[in-house]
Scaffold this active site. Sequence first.
Site, short mmCIF file in Angstrom:
data_model
loop_
_atom_site.label_atom_id
_atom_site.label_comp_id
_atom_site.label_asym_id
_atom_site.label_seq_id
_atom_site.Cartn_x
_atom_site.Cartn_y
_atom_site.Cartn_z
N CYS A 165 44.43 15.55 55.62
CA CYS A 165 45.13 14.78 54.58
C CYS A 165 44.99 15.52 53.26
CB CYS A 165 44.52 13.38 54.48
SG CYS A 165 45.06 12.48 53.01
N CYS A 179 45.78 6.74 54.88
CA CYS A 179 44.35 6.55 54.66
C CYS A 179 44.12 5.88 53.30
CB CYS A 179 43.62 7.88 54.74
SG CYS A 179 43.97 9.00 53.35
N GLU A 188 56.73 35.24 59.85
CA GLU A 188 56.67 35.21 61.31
C GLU A 188 58.10 35.37 61.82
OE1 GLU A 188 54.64 31.81 62.90
OE2 GLU A 188 53.07 31.86 61.36
N ARG A 199 46.78 21.84 65.13
CA ARG A 199 46.43 22.27 63.78
C ARG A 199 47.00 21.23 62.82
NH1 ARG A 199 50.45 27.15 64.96
NH2 ARG A 199 52.41 26.05 64.72
N TRP A 257 53.53 23.81 74.17
CA TRP A 257 53.33 22.48 74.73
C TRP A 257 54.66 21.89 75.21
CZ3 TRP A 257 51.59 24.57 70.31
CH2 TRP A 257 52.42 24.47 69.17
N GLU A 266 52.56 26.74 57.05
CA GLU A 266 53.64 25.81 57.38
C GLU A 266 53.37 24.40 56.87
OE1 GLU A 266 54.29 26.14 61.59
OE2 GLU A 266 55.13 28.15 61.44
#
Length: 669
Positions: free
Chosen positions: A107, A150, A299, A103, A308, A142
């Site tokens: 930009c 860029c 949360e 996620r 992960w 978050e």
Amino acid sequence: MKVGVDYYPEHWDVSLWEQDAWQMREAGITIVRLAEFAWSRLEPAEGKFEFAWLDQAIGVLARHGINVVIGTPTATPPVWLTHDYPDVLPVDNKGNAIFAGVRLHRCYNSPSLRKFGERIIEQITQRYAPNPAVIGWQTDNELAANDCHCESCTRSFRGWLQRKYGSLETLNREWGTVVWSGEYSDWDQVTTPRGGSPYLNPSFLLDFRRFSSDAVADFNRFQAALIRKNSPGKFVTHNLWGYPVTADYYDMFDSMDFASVDYYPATDLLDDSKSRMYHGALTLDLTRGVKRKNFWVMEQLSGTPGCWYPMSRTPFPGMIRAYAWQSVSRGADAIVQFRWRSARIGAEQFWHGLLDHHGVPGRRFEEFVQFSQEAQKLAPLLEGTTLKHDVAMLFSHEQMNAFQIQPQADGFDYLGNFKRVHSALLKMGVGADVINWRDDFQGYKLVIAPMLYLIDGTIAATLKQYVDNGGTLVLTTRSGVKNLNNVCLPDRLPNLLTDLAGVYVDEYDPVGKDIQTLNLDSGEELSSGQWCDILTPVTAETIATYASEYFANESAITRNAHGKGVVYYVGTVLHETASQILMRRIASDAGVECEFELPDGVEVAVRSSEERRILFVLNLTREPKEILLPVRDYVSALSDRRLPASSIILGPGSVEILVEENATAASVA
């Protein structure tokens, strides 16, 4: 006091929604946050909007008396958007696009993100603002500053610098670009810090972090303005992710009604890579200090974390309840557990919720229900209460970023050292407000301003005013080193703070992990590491000297009377026990009540109003603990049992909530 869960109806068959809502209601849940990751379901193709499923989900929850907080879905741009409008994707410092992963693949300065983000927010807010079940909004998820390079960010950064410095001549002078032939002769030469070299100009790097932080804050303001236009009268908040992050939360939340936080205390309870990510009570105090008022936990830990990286330990019996009450004890007015059901699909399959993959309630669920029932019972008691303290700690994202750009010594860490002082106060049961270093702190008895590495005349004058008016100030090593452009100041350390501290740094030694010893004038032997300032008192008195190395017998800690107040200068980084010894002395001398000497893993906190004073006592460990209480009359809010002033024994993960009889808010320390 509100209790809720995070719920993802789009992940589950519609046949489960009614059952989930009924079970939530039975568990005492009154709010659900949803839709913050659902952009592809809300707009499956450009300009094609599908809200029927969300209408149905909100309707099911509302029938069971459950209110809804909707998250704007901009944290997860859908595939059609990133494919057709690649400027949405951030670009790393090597010039490579950062493609969609978990996620946050966007930009903030992307014209396409702003265009399509505005459209989806307009659609959602216009549709659901009239719905009485929708009580408020969460922006994005978050938010954190992107390290994006860029073309949009390059142009925006260049404009940001032009507004700050006005001319290239000024920028070259303030950054000191003459070093290594880094001087600019045309604005087109100014880019973001490409390449990722750690040797780049530190002033350049700090300004880029400030720019990146400003971009986040502007993105949040952009969303808040849209929401308030279409949904007036309903709150807007955001769920911050703990520390450290590049973004300055004080700026990022200036457009929010209150702060929210995602709180996942470490389940391993050991010094491993995961537990070092979390800062417990400090995270909650930092969150409360963002807006200087009560907050929400959007949360809260519900089960084994893991995605992960390898899974952590399962929360031990009592942990979920104890840490939920810890959040309440430090100012949370709502606890929203992450998540209702453990995901069976996607990257977070092993970030467990209240219900495991089979959906059958178990130990963790029953523990949550206990907390929910207790919170419902105590809600009238907690209404209108908050935390009031005599101590403030000044926190600075700018200092933290500057230290990350140029690490000072082996093991020297801004947040870790900040936490060590905060933990020393916790051991004494002394509450502290952790506030922005630029905020007003004049009303506190004790102000701790650690590691003011960057300094200017304004903050120096504010500190002087505080001390002259009778305050007690604690300064530490690595204060007054640089100006706000990250350039070293020319005089002896601590430069602009020298007169106030009554001492200067004759020499310093980045001792790293070499342990040093000190002798306190009261006879205790202290230990320290990381950094040693060898001090020369001018008007200050020495209260501790070094007892090791070539600087033995030199001043390490000083105390200086200035105006009506006192300034302490701590020239080294004290270890845990040493920090507790010193802070107890300083706090006591400042007139701050130090009523506790708490066992490891035990915390106390006080919420109060004009009518009542509520003492939370929490055992956050796996072992039973005995706690000595101050001599007062207490009634347990959980059991209604009168508790004579004495000691109490709390089992693993146990909590006691005590109402002090005949107490007033004025007695809060």
